[in-house]
Design an enzyme around this catalytic site. Structure first.
Site, PDB file in Angstrom:
ATOM      1  N   HIS A   1      -2.319  -2.036  -9.789  1.00  0.00           N
ATOM      2  CA  HIS A   1      -3.279  -1.456  -8.854  1.00  0.00           C
ATOM      3  C   HIS A   1      -4.538  -2.304  -8.870  1.00  0.00           C
ATOM      4  O   HIS A   1      -4.916  -2.825  -9.917  1.00  0.00           O
ATOM      5  CB  HIS A   1      -3.611  -0.015  -9.269  1.00  0.00           C
ATOM      6  CG  HIS A   1      -4.236   0.776  -8.168  1.00  0.00           C
ATOM      7  ND1 HIS A   1      -5.575   0.741  -7.908  1.00  0.00           N
ATOM      8  CD2 HIS A   1      -3.679   1.590  -7.240  1.00  0.00           C
ATOM      9  CE1 HIS A   1      -5.822   1.511  -6.874  1.00  0.00           C
ATOM     10  NE2 HIS A   1      -4.696   2.035  -6.442  1.00  0.00           N
TER      11      HIS A   1
ATOM     12  N   HIS B   1       0.878  -1.179   0.000  1.00  0.00           N
ATOM     13  CA  HIS B   1       0.000   0.000   0.000  1.00  0.00           C
ATOM     14  C   HIS B   1       0.918   1.233   0.000  1.00  0.00           C
ATOM     15  O   HIS B   1       1.699   1.415  -0.929  1.00  0.00           O
ATOM     16  CB  HIS B   1      -0.912  -0.098   1.226  1.00  0.00           C
ATOM     17  CG  HIS B   1      -2.054   0.867   1.278  1.00  0.00           C
ATOM     18  ND1 HIS B   1      -2.448   1.637   0.218  1.00  0.00           N
ATOM     19  CD2 HIS B   1      -2.910   1.187   2.297  1.00  0.00           C
ATOM     20  CE1 HIS B   1      -3.480   2.386   0.577  1.00  0.00           C
ATOM     21  NE2 HIS B   1      -3.776   2.137   1.829  1.00  0.00           N
TER      22      HIS B   1
ATOM     23  N   ASP C   1       2.875   5.538  -6.625  1.00  0.00           N
ATOM     24  CA  ASP C   1       4.136   5.416  -5.893  1.00  0.00           C
ATOM     25  C   ASP C   1       5.361   5.318  -6.786  1.00  0.00           C
ATOM     26  O   ASP C   1       6.486   5.372  -6.291  1.00  0.00           O
ATOM     27  CB  ASP C   1       4.085   4.173  -4.988  1.00  0.00           C
ATOM     28  CG  ASP C   1       3.147   4.380  -3.824  1.00  0.00           C
ATOM     29  OD1 ASP C   1       3.164   5.481  -3.260  1.00  0.00           O
ATOM     30  OD2 ASP C   1       2.394   3.453  -3.493  1.00  0.00           O
TER      31      ASP C   1
HETATM   32  N1  ACO Z   1       4.757  -6.774 -10.617  1.00  0.00           N
HETATM   33  C1  ACO Z   1       4.627  -7.966 -11.231  1.00  0.00           C
HETATM   34  N2  ACO Z   1       3.466  -8.633 -11.325  1.00  0.00           N
HETATM   35  C2  ACO Z   1       2.386  -8.067 -10.769  1.00  0.00           C
HETATM   36  C3  ACO Z   1       2.433  -6.823 -10.099  1.00  0.00           C
HETATM   37  C4  ACO Z   1       3.673  -6.168 -10.047  1.00  0.00           C
HETATM   38  N3  ACO Z   1       3.802  -4.986  -9.447  1.00  0.00           N
HETATM   39  N4  ACO Z   1       1.200  -6.511  -9.647  1.00  0.00           N
HETATM   40  C5  ACO Z   1       0.400  -7.518  -9.994  1.00  0.00           C
HETATM   41  N5  ACO Z   1       1.123  -8.471 -10.680  1.00  0.00           N
HETATM   42  C6  ACO Z   1       0.591  -9.692 -11.300  1.00  0.00           C
HETATM   43  C7  ACO Z   1       0.290 -10.751 -10.264  1.00  0.00           C
HETATM   44  O1  ACO Z   1       1.399 -11.606 -10.041  1.00  0.00           O
HETATM   45  C8  ACO Z   1      -0.865 -11.469 -10.914  1.00  0.00           C
HETATM   46  O2  ACO Z   1      -0.353 -12.305 -11.919  1.00  0.00           O
HETATM   47  P1  ACO Z   1      -1.029 -13.766 -12.200  1.00  0.00           P
HETATM   48  O3  ACO Z   1      -2.387 -13.449 -12.745  1.00  0.00           O
HETATM   49  O4  ACO Z   1      -0.128 -14.437 -13.167  1.00  0.00           O
HETATM   50  O5  ACO Z   1      -1.098 -14.450 -10.866  1.00  0.00           O
HETATM   51  C9  ACO Z   1      -1.641 -10.351 -11.603  1.00  0.00           C
HETATM   52  O6  ACO Z   1      -0.660  -9.349 -11.886  1.00  0.00           O
HETATM   53  C10 ACO Z   1      -2.745  -9.759 -10.751  1.00  0.00           C
HETATM   54  O7  ACO Z   1      -2.198  -9.390  -9.492  1.00  0.00           O
HETATM   55  P2  ACO Z   1      -3.014  -9.390  -8.152  1.00  0.00           P
HETATM   56  O8  ACO Z   1      -2.062  -9.619  -7.025  1.00  0.00           O
HETATM   57  O9  ACO Z   1      -4.197 -10.306  -8.251  1.00  0.00           O
HETATM   58  O10 ACO Z   1      -3.547  -7.911  -8.128  1.00  0.00           O
HETATM   59  P3  ACO Z   1      -4.086  -7.155  -6.860  1.00  0.00           P
HETATM   60  O11 ACO Z   1      -5.162  -6.280  -7.338  1.00  0.00           O
HETATM   61  O12 ACO Z   1      -4.420  -8.085  -5.748  1.00  0.00           O
HETATM   62  O13 ACO Z   1      -2.813  -6.320  -6.373  1.00  0.00           O
HETATM   63  C11 ACO Z   1      -1.321  -4.557  -5.952  1.00  0.00           C
HETATM   64  C12 ACO Z   1      -2.692  -4.943  -6.505  1.00  0.00           C
HETATM   65  C13 ACO Z   1      -1.198  -5.044  -4.495  1.00  0.00           C
HETATM   66  C14 ACO Z   1      -1.182  -3.038  -5.954  1.00  0.00           C
HETATM   67  C15 ACO Z   1      -0.233  -5.208  -6.829  1.00  0.00           C
HETATM   68  O14 ACO Z   1      -0.330  -4.746  -8.156  1.00  0.00           O
HETATM   69  C16 ACO Z   1       1.184  -4.989  -6.284  1.00  0.00           C
HETATM   70  O15 ACO Z   1       1.607  -5.732  -5.407  1.00  0.00           O
HETATM   71  N6  ACO Z   1       1.905  -3.954  -6.803  1.00  0.00           N
HETATM   72  C17 ACO Z   1       3.223  -3.625  -6.304  1.00  0.00           C
HETATM   73  C18 ACO Z   1       3.110  -2.857  -5.006  1.00  0.00           C
HETATM   74  C19 ACO Z   1       2.620  -1.441  -5.227  1.00  0.00           C
HETATM   75  O16 ACO Z   1       3.123  -0.729  -6.091  1.00  0.00           O
HETATM   76  N7  ACO Z   1       1.675  -1.045  -4.384  1.00  0.00           N
HETATM   77  C20 ACO Z   1       1.145   0.329  -4.404  1.00  0.00           C
HETATM   78  C21 ACO Z   1      -0.264   0.339  -4.888  1.00  0.00           C
HETATM   79  S1  ACO Z   1      -0.896   1.973  -4.954  1.00  0.00           S
HETATM   80  C22 ACO Z   1      -1.215   2.334  -3.334  1.00  0.00           C
HETATM   81  O17 ACO Z   1      -1.555   1.514  -2.530  1.00  0.00           O
HETATM   82  C23 ACO Z   1      -1.060   3.673  -2.938  1.00  0.00           C
END
Ligand code: ACO
Length: 459
Positions: A338, A297, A394
């Site tokens: 996201h 987050h 971010d």
């Molecule tokens: N890098 C690589 N792969 C990713 C990323 C990433 N940053 N984000 C998602 N994926 C992939 C997952 O592995 C998944 O792949 P799969 O379908 O093969 O299993 C797919 O994309 C979907 O991901 P989920 O985890 O289901 O997406 P979710 O909506 O739960 O997660 C989140 C959203 C937590 C923001 C995620 O994208 C992440 O971890 N990003 C990196 C951390 C980040 O930048 N967080 C800040 C968010 S903005 C904020 O909170 C202010």
């Protein structure tokens, strides 16, 4: 029961087959007035044949339909992927099209023309202030920036010398509530308004205090003659003579505007869940700050800078991307992806622009080239394209903070300062919403059936 078994509850939207709906909708998808598609959903429980039809309003149907069908029926929705837990009039977010609006106003217009304090007023009151209202609001905030001396002397001074500023911020917000016992009276509007004012005004003071403590510098008291962002920068950096560059003051304000609210994210949900028990707003805001602290987050901006530093040079970017895709890197591409945005985060676009403006003052952050290369490679890579992973808020914010001299440990604190208003706007909305009760989700029990206690000697 596992999900591989055939479903026994059928949901039909509008009573038509999917093909029929698509045919009708393709003809006239937006004209709700004359569309032949009823705005209802019918849920059939195949175990009993019982059906319930309920209206769909703005794409939402009431869960009371399920309770009507069978009070013991539960919808399994971990992480609330399909659950609207509240009805809110504060922030509109369209993730597919990269749209963000506060109270109807596009984020791009607010970032260009408004100030953080004006946006805070808007989020809390629903309308932009007129001149007199803004003057009064600014005066009120400015005159609540001081914190009780014992907060610093007795409480903050008790932290270990290397305490993480975000850990200190979370605890200090909760501790602040102990100075205002009347804050517990959350159903009294005047009491609520006073705590809202206090929290918004004191958040930068607490944040700067946590930083000064962690680097061993004496505390700088708030200066009522300065703007909200300038006062924060002054409390952070003043050692002897200190002049604030107006371009950095404006950049800080823009970053505050962009981070002010983002509807039902993890932190705001924590605020609402804790607030729903009628806990005081300091305790609820501490819970929201704790949620923000996590690397998935608000902690992601810190993780982005650490990731960019680890990558080290643009030559290493393609290999790093391959490692992310294969899971070898052990982590995700931080600052990408996201839950709601399946398009470029509009805040990331503005922040990227702001970064260039800040670098004119501070000099370019050497990590920028790595970030740009990462973005370019990821946006052209099928793995990221197929999953609709774009830079989020971010991805570039950490580069600005670092160029302005903030240590990485302060990044999430910089997010928490402006998000305080979003949390409070939602808290206020929650407490005046007649649909709301104490948050209490149900579970799908997966543990053992009833069994008898086994005495130690027989184990
Ligand atoms: N890098 C690589 N792969 C990713 C990323 C990433 N940053 N984000 C998602 N994926 C992939 C997952 O592995 C998944 O792949 P799969 O379908 O093969 O299993 C797919 O994309 C979907 O991901 P989920 O985890 O289901 O997406 P979710 O909506 O739960 O997660 C989140 C959203 C937590 C923001 C995620 O994208 C992440 O971890 N990003 C990196 C951390 C980040 O930048 N967080 C800040 C968010 S903005 C904020 O909170 C202010």
């Amino acid at each position: 029961m596992g999900w591989s078994e055939p479903p026994t509850v059928i949901l039909e939207s509008g009573g038509e087959s999917l093909q029929q709906q698509q045919q009708i909708r393709t003809t006239d998808p937006r004209d709700k007035g004359t569309s032949k598609v009823p705005e209802t959903i019918t849920i059939t429980d195949d175990r009993t044949g019982k059906k319930v039809t309920v209206p769909i309003t703005d794409g939402v149907f009431p869960s009371s339909a399920l309770r009507e069908l069978d009070p013991d029926l539960r919808m399994y929705d971990p992480a609330y992927l399909s659950t609207a837990a509240c009805r809110s009039a504060i922030t509109y977010l369209d993730g597919d099209n990269g749209v963000l609006r506060y109270r109807g106003y596009p984020i791009e217009q607010l970032a260009e023309k408004s100030t953080y304090l004006e946006v805070a007023y808007l989020l809390l009151n629903g309308e932009l202030p007129d001149k007199a209202q803004l003057a009064q609001w600014t005066h009120d905030v400015v005159h609540h920036t001081f914190i009780h001396e014992n907060m610093r002397k007795r409480f903050v001074d008790g932290f270990h010398y290397d305490a993480h500023p975000m850990g200190m911020f979370v605890s200090a917000v909760a501790a602040l509530g102990t100075f205002y016992p009347e804050a517990k009276d959350v159903l009294d509007k005047d009491v609520r308004d006073k705590q809202i004012l206090r929290l918004i005004a004191k958040a930068p003071t607490i944040a700067a205090m946590c930083h000064r403590f962690s680097v061993g510098l004496p505390f700088v008291y708030p200066d009522n003659n300065l703007s909200y962002p300038a006062n924060f920068l002054n409390m952070m950096w003043k050692v002897g003579e200190y002049e604030i560059d107006p371009r950095l003051e404006r950049a800080m304000d823009v970053l505050f505007i962009l981070h002010a609210d983002h509807e039902q994210n993890c932190g705001t949900t924590a605020m609402r869940v804790v607030g729903s028990s009628q806990a005081d707003p300091y305790s609820a805001a501490a819970a929201a700050s704790s949620a923000l602290y996590g690397p998935l987050h608000g902690g992601a901006n810190e993780a982005v800078v650490r990731m960019l530093t680890e990558i080290g040079s643009i030559e290493n970017v393609p290999a790093f991307i391959e490692d992310v895709k294969s899971g070898k890197a052990g982590s995700r591409l931080m600052g990408f992806g996201h839950r709601v945005y399946k398009n470029y985060d509009p805040r990331a676009r503005i922040i990227k622009q702001t970064a260039y403006e800040v670098f004119q003052v501070t000099g370019k952050n050497p990590l920028l080239d790595i970030a740009l290369k990462l973005e370019e490679v990821a946006l052209n890579d099928d793995y990221f394209k197929s999953r609709k992973l774009y830079p989020n808020v971010d991805f570039y914010s950490g580069l600005i903070y670092q160029a302005m001299g903030f240590p990485v440990e302060m990044f999430t604190v910089l997010f928490a300062i402006p998000r305080t208003v979003g949390w409070l706007a939602h808290w206020q909305e929650l407490l005046t919403d007649k649909d709301q009760k104490i948050s209490r989700p149900r579970q799908w029990y997966a543990g053992p059936d009833s069994r008898d206690y086994v005495p130690m000697i027989q184990r």
